[in-house]
Design a protein around this motif. Structure first.
Motif, PDB file in Angstrom:
ATOM      1  N   TYR A 110       1.236 -10.858   0.560  1.00 57.97           N
ATOM      2  CA  TYR A 110       2.398 -10.358  -0.174  1.00 57.97           C
ATOM      3  C   TYR A 110       3.184  -9.362   0.686  1.00 57.97           C
ATOM      4  O   TYR A 110       4.414  -9.417   0.721  1.00 57.97           O
ATOM      5  CB  TYR A 110       1.977  -9.673  -1.478  1.00 57.97           C
ATOM      6  N   ALA A 111       2.489  -8.460   1.352  1.00 57.13           N
ATOM      7  CA  ALA A 111       3.169  -7.448   2.173  1.00 57.13           C
ATOM      8  C   ALA A 111       4.002  -8.099   3.270  1.00 57.13           C
ATOM      9  O   ALA A 111       5.136  -7.677   3.541  1.00 57.13           O
ATOM     10  CB  ALA A 111       2.149  -6.475   2.773  1.00 57.13           C
ATOM     11  N   SER A 112       3.449  -9.116   3.892  1.00 59.53           N
ATOM     12  CA  SER A 112       4.180  -9.833   4.939  1.00 59.53           C
ATOM     13  C   SER A 112       5.424 -10.504   4.363  1.00 59.53           C
ATOM     14  O   SER A 112       6.508 -10.449   4.953  1.00 59.53           O
ATOM     15  CB  SER A 112       3.249 -10.857   5.582  1.00 59.53           C
ATOM     16  N   PHE A 113       5.274 -11.129   3.212  1.00 57.95           N
ATOM     17  CA  PHE A 113       6.409 -11.772   2.547  1.00 57.95           C
ATOM     18  C   PHE A 113       7.472 -10.738   2.187  1.00 57.95           C
ATOM     19  O   PHE A 113       8.665 -10.941   2.439  1.00 57.95           O
ATOM     20  CB  PHE A 113       5.926 -12.521   1.297  1.00 57.95           C
ATOM     21  N   ILE A 114       7.055  -9.629   1.598  1.00 57.37           N
ATOM     22  CA  ILE A 114       7.979  -8.570   1.188  1.00 57.37           C
ATOM     23  C   ILE A 114       8.737  -8.027   2.398  1.00 57.37           C
ATOM     24  O   ILE A 114       9.952  -7.827   2.350  1.00 57.37           O
ATOM     25  CB  ILE A 114       7.213  -7.455   0.436  1.00 57.37           C
ATOM     26  N   LYS A 115       8.026  -7.817   3.484  1.00 54.79           N
ATOM     27  CA  LYS A 115       8.669  -7.320   4.701  1.00 54.79           C
ATOM     28  C   LYS A 115       9.670  -8.339   5.237  1.00 54.79           C
ATOM     29  O   LYS A 115      10.788  -7.988   5.620  1.00 54.79           O
ATOM     30  CB  LYS A 115       7.608  -7.004   5.761  1.00 54.79           C
ATOM     31  N   GLY A 145      16.571 -14.775  -4.584  1.00 52.80           N
ATOM     32  CA  GLY A 145      17.229 -14.486  -5.844  1.00 52.80           C
ATOM     33  C   GLY A 145      16.257 -14.381  -7.000  1.00 52.80           C
ATOM     34  O   GLY A 145      15.045 -14.409  -6.847  1.00 52.80           O
ATOM     35  N   GLY A 146      16.845 -14.286  -8.175  1.00 54.21           N
ATOM     36  CA  GLY A 146      16.061 -14.282  -9.398  1.00 54.21           C
ATOM     37  C   GLY A 146      15.105 -13.115  -9.495  1.00 54.21           C
ATOM     38  O   GLY A 146      15.430 -11.983  -9.162  1.00 54.21           O
ATOM     39  N   ASN A 147      13.920 -13.439  -9.958  1.00 51.83           N
ATOM     40  CA  ASN A 147      12.886 -12.435 -10.192  1.00 51.83           C
ATOM     41  C   ASN A 147      11.961 -12.253  -8.997  1.00 51.83           C
ATOM     42  O   ASN A 147      10.968 -11.540  -9.100  1.00 51.83           O
ATOM     43  CB  ASN A 147      12.054 -12.850 -11.416  1.00 51.83           C
ATOM     44  N   ASN A 148      12.260 -12.898  -7.891  1.00 56.99           N
ATOM     45  CA  ASN A 148      11.330 -12.901  -6.758  1.00 56.99           C
ATOM     46  C   ASN A 148      10.916 -11.504  -6.301  1.00 56.99           C
ATOM     47  O   ASN A 148       9.736 -11.259  -6.055  1.00 56.99           O
ATOM     48  CB  ASN A 148      11.932 -13.653  -5.568  1.00 56.99           C
ATOM     49  N   LYS A 149      11.882 -10.604  -6.177  1.00 55.81           N
ATOM     50  CA  LYS A 149      11.569  -9.279  -5.631  1.00 55.81           C
ATOM     51  C   LYS A 149      10.582  -8.525  -6.511  1.00 55.81           C
ATOM     52  O   LYS A 149       9.541  -8.079  -6.039  1.00 55.81           O
ATOM     53  CB  LYS A 149      12.838  -8.460  -5.435  1.00 55.81           C
ATOM     54  N   TRP A 150      10.902  -8.381  -7.791  1.00 56.78           N
ATOM     55  CA  TRP A 150      10.008  -7.577  -8.637  1.00 56.78           C
ATOM     56  C   TRP A 150       8.661  -8.245  -8.818  1.00 56.78           C
ATOM     57  O   TRP A 150       7.627  -7.562  -8.911  1.00 56.78           O
ATOM     58  CB  TRP A 150      10.676  -7.192  -9.954  1.00 56.78           C
ATOM     59  N   HIS A 177       1.871  -7.803  -5.380  1.00 56.26           N
ATOM     60  CA  HIS A 177       1.287  -7.048  -4.264  1.00 56.26           C
ATOM     61  C   HIS A 177       0.460  -5.888  -4.802  1.00 56.26           C
ATOM     62  O   HIS A 177      -0.692  -5.671  -4.372  1.00 56.26           O
ATOM     63  CB  HIS A 177       2.410  -6.544  -3.348  1.00 56.26           C
ATOM     64  N   ASN A 178       1.017  -5.163  -5.751  1.00 55.23           N
ATOM     65  CA  ASN A 178       0.306  -4.040  -6.364  1.00 55.23           C
ATOM     66  C   ASN A 178      -0.938  -4.515  -7.109  1.00 55.23           C
ATOM     67  O   ASN A 178      -1.986  -3.866  -7.056  1.00 55.23           O
ATOM     68  CB  ASN A 178       1.244  -3.282  -7.307  1.00 55.23           C
ATOM     69  N   SER A 187       6.139 -19.682 -12.767  1.00 54.17           N
ATOM     70  CA  SER A 187       7.240 -20.422 -13.374  1.00 54.17           C
ATOM     71  C   SER A 187       8.562 -19.669 -13.273  1.00 54.17           C
ATOM     72  O   SER A 187       9.608 -20.233 -13.576  1.00 54.17           O
ATOM     73  CB  SER A 187       6.922 -20.732 -14.839  1.00 54.17           C
ATOM     74  N   SER A 188       8.519 -18.414 -12.830  1.00 47.42           N
ATOM     75  CA  SER A 188       9.735 -17.601 -12.754  1.00 47.42           C
ATOM     76  C   SER A 188      10.286 -17.448 -11.347  1.00 47.42           C
ATOM     77  O   SER A 188      11.427 -17.022 -11.197  1.00 47.42           O
ATOM     78  CB  SER A 188       9.461 -16.199 -13.318  1.00 47.42           C
ATOM     79  N   VAL A 189       9.496 -17.736 -10.329  1.00 40.21           N
ATOM     80  CA  VAL A 189       9.970 -17.500  -8.965  1.00 40.21           C
ATOM     81  C   VAL A 189      10.751 -18.697  -8.437  1.00 40.21           C
ATOM     82  O   VAL A 189      10.540 -19.824  -8.868  1.00 40.21           O
ATOM     83  CB  VAL A 189       8.815 -17.146  -8.001  1.00 40.21           C
TER      84      VAL A 189
END
Length: 174
Positions: free
Chosen positions: A141-146, A90-95, A101-102, A31-33
């Motif tokens: 997740y790693a692919s998305f983060i990259k 934007g938003g909280n996506n990165k953290w 991922h972790n 709900s936050s992404v």
């Protein structure tokens, strides 16, 4: 399944407690992404975690006598979420992406380490499969983060690699 070794039951009870927390966390993250791809990965992991909980509860239930298998990742439908979501960063996506991922990495490691201690072969093999599935989700997740430019992994210098090679080269001549 009739009777489980106590170690298997204890490990699964511990896993189920962790699953309860992770499932709720993943639902809250969705709900936050603001990125549709990230929401889809979060949803996939939540669905997979729910299926893993079902598998463990089937193993634990002494009145359940059907075959228990971990459903393959391909059996989970990835839904395209609302058009209201952007594909932005934007938003909280990165953290959230970094933390999820972790979480997938830790769940994979925990499932594999537990499987190595389990006595019942069906339970052990199911947890190895669960570990592999969490690892596949971790890679999503790693692919998305990259792709988003949020990954950083420093490279070693050629000198450090060469020094390390020469330090251990003797192992090839034993």
């Amino acid at each position: 399944m009739d009777s489980l070794p106590a170690i298997d039951l204890g490990l699964m009870a511990e896993h189920l407690s962790a699953h309860e927390g992770v499932i709720n966390k993943l639902a809250a993250y969705q709900s936050s992404v603001t990125n549709m791809e990230l929401r889809n990965i979060l949803n996939l992991q939540e669905d997979v975690m729910r299926s893993h909980a079902w598998v463990m509860l089937a193993f634990i239930n002494p009145n359940y006598h059907n075959e228990v298998e971990v459903p393959p990742l391909t059996s989970f439908r990835v839904e395209h979420t609302s058009d209201k979501l952007k594909n932005g960063n934007g938003g909280n996506n990165k953290w959230i992406a970094l933390e999820a991922h972790n979480t997938a990495k830790n769940m994979s490691t925990e499932n594999y380490n537990s499987a190595m201690m389990m006595q019942n072969m069906n339970v052990k093999n199911a947890h190895i499969e669960m570990a592999l599935q969490q690892n596949q989700i971790k890679e999503k997740y790693a692919s998305f983060i990259k792709k988003m430019g949020w990954a950083f992994a420093p490279n070693a210098t050629t000198r450090a690699q060469t020094n390390t090679f020469f330090h251990f080269e003797h192992l090839l001549n034993q």
